[in-house]
Design an enzyme around this catalytic site. Structure first.
Site, PDB file in Angstrom:
ATOM      1  N   ARG A  38       0.850  -1.208   0.000  1.00 52.60           N
ATOM      2  CA  ARG A  38       0.000   0.000   0.000  1.00 52.60           C
ATOM      3  C   ARG A  38       0.880   1.250   0.000  1.00 52.60           C
ATOM      4  NH1 ARG A  38      -4.508   0.292   4.513  1.00 52.60           N
ATOM      5  NH2 ARG A  38      -2.719   0.354   5.923  1.00 52.60           N
ATOM      6  N   GLY A  41      -3.155   3.979  -0.750  1.00 49.92           N
ATOM      7  CA  GLY A  41      -4.368   3.284  -0.319  1.00 49.92           C
ATOM      8  C   GLY A  41      -5.613   3.646  -1.105  1.00 49.92           C
ATOM      9  N   ASP A  43      -6.644   2.372  -4.057  1.00 46.65           N
ATOM     10  CA  ASP A  43      -7.117   1.364  -4.995  1.00 46.65           C
ATOM     11  C   ASP A  43      -8.644   1.308  -4.941  1.00 46.65           C
ATOM     12  OD1 ASP A  43      -5.878  -1.262  -6.480  1.00 46.65           O
ATOM     13  OD2 ASP A  43      -7.884  -1.632  -5.680  1.00 46.65           O
ATOM     14  N   SER A  48      -5.075  -3.137  -2.087  1.00 48.54           N
ATOM     15  CA  SER A  48      -3.815  -2.905  -1.374  1.00 48.54           C
ATOM     16  C   SER A  48      -3.954  -3.171   0.126  1.00 48.54           C
ATOM     17  CB  SER A  48      -3.335  -1.471  -1.608  1.00 48.54           C
ATOM     18  OG  SER A  48      -4.331  -0.541  -1.225  1.00 48.54           O
ATOM     19  N   GLY A 108      -1.402   7.954  -3.866  1.00 47.99           N
ATOM     20  CA  GLY A 108      -0.005   7.585  -3.641  1.00 47.99           C
ATOM     21  C   GLY A 108       0.774   7.565  -4.954  1.00 47.99           C
ATOM     22  N   VAL A 109       2.011   8.039  -4.902  1.00 47.70           N
ATOM     23  CA  VAL A 109       2.843   8.026  -6.107  1.00 47.70           C
ATOM     24  C   VAL A 109       3.090   6.573  -6.547  1.00 47.70           C
ATOM     25  CG1 VAL A 109       5.074   8.721  -7.063  1.00 47.70           C
ATOM     26  CG2 VAL A 109       3.941  10.171  -5.400  1.00 47.70           C
ATOM     27  N   ASN A 353      -5.658   1.956 -13.700  1.00 51.07           N
ATOM     28  CA  ASN A 353      -5.743   2.662 -12.419  1.00 51.07           C
ATOM     29  C   ASN A 353      -7.178   2.758 -11.903  1.00 51.07           C
ATOM     30  OD1 ASN A 353      -3.275   3.218 -11.383  1.00 51.07           O
ATOM     31  ND2 ASN A 353      -3.091   5.282 -12.224  1.00 51.07           N
ATOM     32  N   TYR A 354      -8.152   2.523 -12.785  1.00 50.20           N
ATOM     33  CA  TYR A 354      -9.552   2.506 -12.343  1.00 50.20           C
ATOM     34  C   TYR A 354      -9.961   1.047 -12.131  1.00 50.20           C
ATOM     35  CZ  TYR A 354     -10.046   7.453 -13.566  1.00 50.20           C
ATOM     36  OH  TYR A 354      -9.909   8.812 -13.625  1.00 50.20           O
TER      37      TYR A 354
HETATM   38  P1  FDA Z   1      -2.819   1.873  -3.380  1.00 50.41           P
HETATM   39  O1  FDA Z   1      -1.799   2.022  -2.331  1.00 50.41           O
HETATM   40  O2  FDA Z   1      -4.172   1.374  -2.974  1.00 50.41           O
HETATM   41  O3  FDA Z   1      -2.207   0.935  -4.528  1.00 50.41           O
HETATM   42  C1  FDA Z   1      -2.891   0.644  -5.743  1.00 50.41           C
HETATM   43  C2  FDA Z   1      -2.313  -0.629  -6.364  1.00 50.41           C
HETATM   44  O4  FDA Z   1      -0.906  -0.471  -6.596  1.00 50.41           O
HETATM   45  C3  FDA Z   1      -2.453  -1.873  -5.461  1.00 50.41           C
HETATM   46  O5  FDA Z   1      -2.521  -3.013  -6.271  1.00 50.41           O
HETATM   47  C4  FDA Z   1      -1.132  -1.872  -4.702  1.00 50.41           C
HETATM   48  O6  FDA Z   1      -0.780  -3.120  -4.187  1.00 50.41           O
HETATM   49  C5  FDA Z   1      -0.162  -1.389  -5.768  1.00 50.41           C
HETATM   50  N1  FDA Z   1       0.954  -0.656  -5.191  1.00 50.41           N
HETATM   51  C6  FDA Z   1       0.868   0.485  -4.422  1.00 50.41           C
HETATM   52  N2  FDA Z   1       2.087   0.880  -4.102  1.00 50.41           N
HETATM   53  C7  FDA Z   1       2.957   0.035  -4.671  1.00 50.41           C
HETATM   54  C8  FDA Z   1       4.365  -0.056  -4.667  1.00 50.41           C
HETATM   55  N3  FDA Z   1       5.114   0.829  -4.009  1.00 50.41           N
HETATM   56  N4  FDA Z   1       4.949  -1.085  -5.322  1.00 50.41           N
HETATM   57  C9  FDA Z   1       4.195  -1.995  -5.960  1.00 50.41           C
HETATM   58  N5  FDA Z   1       2.847  -1.969  -6.020  1.00 50.41           N
HETATM   59  C10 FDA Z   1       2.234  -0.950  -5.360  1.00 50.41           C
HETATM   60  N6  FDA Z   1      -5.878   8.016 -11.494  1.00 50.41           N
HETATM   61  C11 FDA Z   1      -5.373   8.772 -12.513  1.00 50.41           C
HETATM   62  O7  FDA Z   1      -4.597   8.274 -13.318  1.00 50.41           O
HETATM   63  N7  FDA Z   1      -5.728  10.082 -12.623  1.00 50.41           N
HETATM   64  C12 FDA Z   1      -6.544  10.695 -11.727  1.00 50.41           C
HETATM   65  O8  FDA Z   1      -6.808  11.891 -11.852  1.00 50.41           O
HETATM   66  C13 FDA Z   1      -7.074   9.910 -10.655  1.00 50.41           C
HETATM   67  N8  FDA Z   1      -7.914  10.454  -9.722  1.00 50.41           N
HETATM   68  C14 FDA Z   1      -8.351   9.709  -8.662  1.00 50.41           C
HETATM   69  C15 FDA Z   1      -9.151  10.288  -7.669  1.00 50.41           C
HETATM   70  C16 FDA Z   1      -9.570   9.545  -6.575  1.00 50.41           C
HETATM   71  C17 FDA Z   1     -10.447  10.178  -5.520  1.00 50.41           C
HETATM   72  C18 FDA Z   1      -9.185   8.181  -6.468  1.00 50.41           C
HETATM   73  C19 FDA Z   1      -9.618   7.351  -5.286  1.00 50.41           C
HETATM   74  C20 FDA Z   1      -8.405   7.599  -7.449  1.00 50.41           C
HETATM   75  C21 FDA Z   1      -7.985   8.347  -8.551  1.00 50.41           C
HETATM   76  N9  FDA Z   1      -7.194   7.782  -9.553  1.00 50.41           N
HETATM   77  C22 FDA Z   1      -6.708   8.569 -10.579  1.00 50.41           C
HETATM   78  C23 FDA Z   1      -6.844   6.356  -9.513  1.00 50.41           C
HETATM   79  C24 FDA Z   1      -5.518   6.155  -8.794  1.00 50.41           C
HETATM   80  O9  FDA Z   1      -4.462   6.589  -9.623  1.00 50.41           O
HETATM   81  C25 FDA Z   1      -5.326   4.663  -8.498  1.00 50.41           C
HETATM   82  O10 FDA Z   1      -6.324   4.238  -7.616  1.00 50.41           O
HETATM   83  C26 FDA Z   1      -3.934   4.390  -7.909  1.00 50.41           C
HETATM   84  O11 FDA Z   1      -3.625   3.029  -8.044  1.00 50.41           O
HETATM   85  C27 FDA Z   1      -3.858   4.809  -6.459  1.00 50.41           C
HETATM   86  O12 FDA Z   1      -2.556   4.699  -5.997  1.00 50.41           O
HETATM   87  P2  FDA Z   1      -2.320   4.559  -4.429  1.00 50.41           P
HETATM   88  O13 FDA Z   1      -0.868   4.405  -4.195  1.00 50.41           O
HETATM   89  O14 FDA Z   1      -3.032   5.651  -3.719  1.00 50.41           O
HETATM   90  O15 FDA Z   1      -3.121   3.228  -4.154  1.00 50.41           O
END
Ligand code: FDA
Length: 410
Positions: A38, A41, A43, A48, A108-109, A353-354
Site C-alpha cells: 500500500r 491506499g 485502490d 492494497s 499515492g505516487v 488505475n480505475y
Molecule cells: P494503493 O496504495 O491502494 O495501490 C494501488 C495498487 O498499486 C495496489 O494493487 C497496490 O498493491 C499497488 N501498489 C501500491 N504501491 C505500490 C508499490 N510501491 N509497489 C508496488 N505496487 C504498489 N488516477 C489517474 O490516473 N488520474 C486521476 O486523476 C485519478 N484520480 C483519482 C481520484 C480519486 C479520488 C481516487 C480514489 C483515485 C484516482 N485515480 C486517478 C486512480 C488512482 O491513480 C489509483 O487508484 C492508484 O492506483 C492509487 O494509488 P495509491 O498508491 O493511492 O493506491
C-alpha cells in the site's frame, strides 16, 4: 471496505529502511502469507489492504521522502509519498516546474505510476509513467534493482502494468516539466435549453484538435430542473490552459466560437494553485497538500467507478438517451447497466488505475493464465502477454498476487 466483516491483515508492516522490506518478503514467503503493498491506499477495489487469504500489508507510509533537484529538473520520490507532497516540494523550489500527475492530492505516487497515471498535463507531457527515468525496486528475492539492473522490459512493465504484481517499488526518479508562471482554468455549464446537446456534439469534434496546452473535458451532472423539479443533465465544459486568459480567449474564439467562452468564465492562477482549485481547496494554505488523510469534497463520497474508452463520438441519440434515463429517475446502477447495453460493442479496454473487479478476477489459489487474461486483456490488450513474460522472469512462483495481478506462465 471499513466494515467489521472485511478481512483484516495478520500484520501491517511500515518499513522505515530497506532491510524491513527484505525481512517481510522473506518471512511472508516462508509462511505462505500473501503480501499486499500500500502506498496511498486509493485502490478502487481496496486490493492494497483487503485479501481473502491470510495476508500482510506492507504500508509505505514511512517511505515518502521527496528530493527535488530543480536545476536538473528531476526528483527522487519514495513510493509512499502522496502526489500532494510531490507538488508541494516542487513548488517550494520552483513555481514553473511540475510533475505530470493526477489531480487528487492524496493519491499515492506508488500506485499512481504503477497504473500509468494521467492528469491535467497528460496531453502536453504524457502519463506519469512516461515521466519516470529510473526506479528503486525490490524483488521477491529481496534484491534491490534499478532501471539498469532490471532491464528495459521490466522497467516498462512497472510503469503501467498495474500494481502489486511484480515486487515493491521503493522510489521513482521523476522528470519535472516546465509550466508557465500563470495558467488559466475555465469551467461553465449550459443547460439543455441553452442547446447543450449540440455543444457536446460539437465539443467531441473539436476538443481533441485544441492545443496540447489544454485538457478539454465535459462532465455531465444529474440535477433537479429548476422548472419542473425533475432530473435533468447539466453538462459542464472545463479545461486548464497552460497560459494566460489573453492567450486562451483568441484560441477559443477562433476554434470554438459556438461555446461563447468569455473572460468571466476564466480564472488565472499559478500551477500549484490550480491543484488546490481542482481539489476544491481554493483559499486554503498550500500545506493542506501534505495532509495524506485529508478528505476533500471530491473524495468524500463512496462510489464505484467504471471506465470505458469511446473511440467514436457519442451520437445525439445516445446523448438523448442519457437524458431520458436520468429524467426517468433511474437509480445509478440501472443507469450504468443502460450505458453498457447501449455501447457495449464499442467499448475498448478499461484503465488499469480505475480498478474494477467486475471485468475479471483471479482464483484464490493458483492463478490461471486463461482466467487472468479475461480482465488482463481488457486493461492491457496485447501488452498482457508481454507483462506475463516479465512476471514469469521476475516472480515465477507468483508470490506477488491479487485478484487482478499478472500471472506467470505455469
Ligand atoms: P494503493 O496504495 O491502494 O495501490 C494501488 C495498487 O498499486 C495496489 O494493487 C497496490 O498493491 C499497488 N501498489 C501500491 N504501491 C505500490 C508499490 N510501491 N509497489 C508496488 N505496487 C504498489 N488516477 C489517474 O490516473 N488520474 C486521476 O486523476 C485519478 N484520480 C483519482 C481520484 C480519486 C479520488 C481516487 C480514489 C483515485 C484516482 N485515480 C486517478 C486512480 C488512482 O491513480 C489509483 O487508484 C492508484 O492506483 C492509487 O494509488 P495509491 O498508491 O493511492 O493506491
Amino acid at each position: 471496505f471499513n466494515s467489521t466483516d472485511t478481512p483484516k491483515p495478520l500484520v501491517i508492516v511500515t518499513p522505515s529502511r530497506t532491510s524491513h522490506f527484505q525481512a517481510t518478503i522473506y518471512r511472508a514467503r516462508k509462511h505462505g502469507i500473501q503480501i499486499r503493498t500500500r502506498s496511498g491506499g486509493h485502490d478502487y477495489e481496496g486490493l492494497s489492504y483487503v485479501a481473502k487469504v491470510p495476508f500482510v500489508v506492507v504500508d509505505l507510509v514511512n517511505f515518502r521522502s521527496v528530493d527535488v533537484d530543480a536545476e536538473n529538473r528531476v526528483a527522487w520520490v519514495q513510493a509512499g509519498a502522496i502526489l500532494g507532497e510531490v507538488y508541494y516540494r516542487i513548488a517550494e523550489k520552483s513555481r514553473t516546474l511540475a510533475f505530470a500527475g493526477g489531480i487528487y492530492h492524496t493519491i499515492g505516487v506508488g500506485g499512481y505510476i504503477r497504473g500509468g497515471g494521467f492528469g491535467l498535463l497528460f496531453r502536453k507531457y504524457g502519463t506519469g509513467g512516461d515521466n519516470v527515468i529510473d526506479t528503486q525496486f525490490i524483488d521477491v528475492n529481496g534484491r534491490i534493482l534499478d532501471r539498469k539492473s532490471m532491464g528495459e522490459d521490466m522497467f516498462w512493465a512497472i510503469r503501467g502494468g498495474g500494481g502489486g504484481s511484480f515486487g515493491i517499488v521503493l522510489a521513482w526518479k521523476l522528470i519535472l516539466v516546465p509550466v508557465p508562471a500563470t495558467v488559466t482554468a475555465f469551467s461553465f455549464s449550459r443547460t439543455l435549453e441553452q442547446n447543450a446537446t449540440q455543444l457536446i456534439l460539437q465539443w467531441q469534434d473539436i476538443a481533441h484538435q485544441l492545443p496540447n496546452e489544454m485538457n478539454p473535458d465535459v462532465t455531465m451532472f444529474s440535477i433537479n430542473s429548476t422548472q419542473d423539479g425533475r432530473k435533468t443533465i447539466l453538462p459542464s465544459f472545463s479545461s486548464l490552459f497552460l497560459g494566460t486568459i489573453d492567450e486562451l480567449l483568441p484560441i477559443m474564439q477562433q476554434r470554438f466560437p459556438q461555446l461563447g467562452l468569455s473572460r468571466q468564465d476564466c480564472i488565472e492562477m499559478s500551477w500549484i494553485e490550480s491543484i488546490l482549485y481542482y481539489n476544491q481547496l481554493q483559499n486554503q494554505p498550500l500545506e493542506i497538500l501534505l495532509n495524506r488523510t485529508f478528505r476533500t469534497p471530491v473524495g468524500g463520497q463512496y462510489y464505484k467507478i467504471k471506465s470505458d474508452y469511446v473511440k467514436e463520438p457519442i451520437s445525439e441519440t445516445a446523448l438523448n438517451d442519457f437524458k431520458t434515463a436520468l429524467s426517468s429517475w433511474l437509480i445509478a446502477e440501472s443507469w450504468i447497466g443502460f450505458l453498457r447495453r447501449q455501447h457495449h460493442s464499442r467499448i475498448e479496454p478499461a484503465y488499469a488505475n480505475y480498478r474494477d473487479l467486475d471485468i475479471g478476477s483471479n482464483n484464490v489459489g493458483i492463478t490461471s493464465y486463461t482466467q487472468a487474461s479475461v480482465g488482463g486483456r481488457k486493461y492491457f490488450k496485447n501488452n498482457f502477454d508481454r507483462l506475463v513474460q516479465v512476471k514469469t522472469k521476475i516472480d515465477p512462483e507468483n508470490s506477488f498476487k491479487h485478484e487482478q495481478s499478472i500471472p506467470p506462465f505455469l
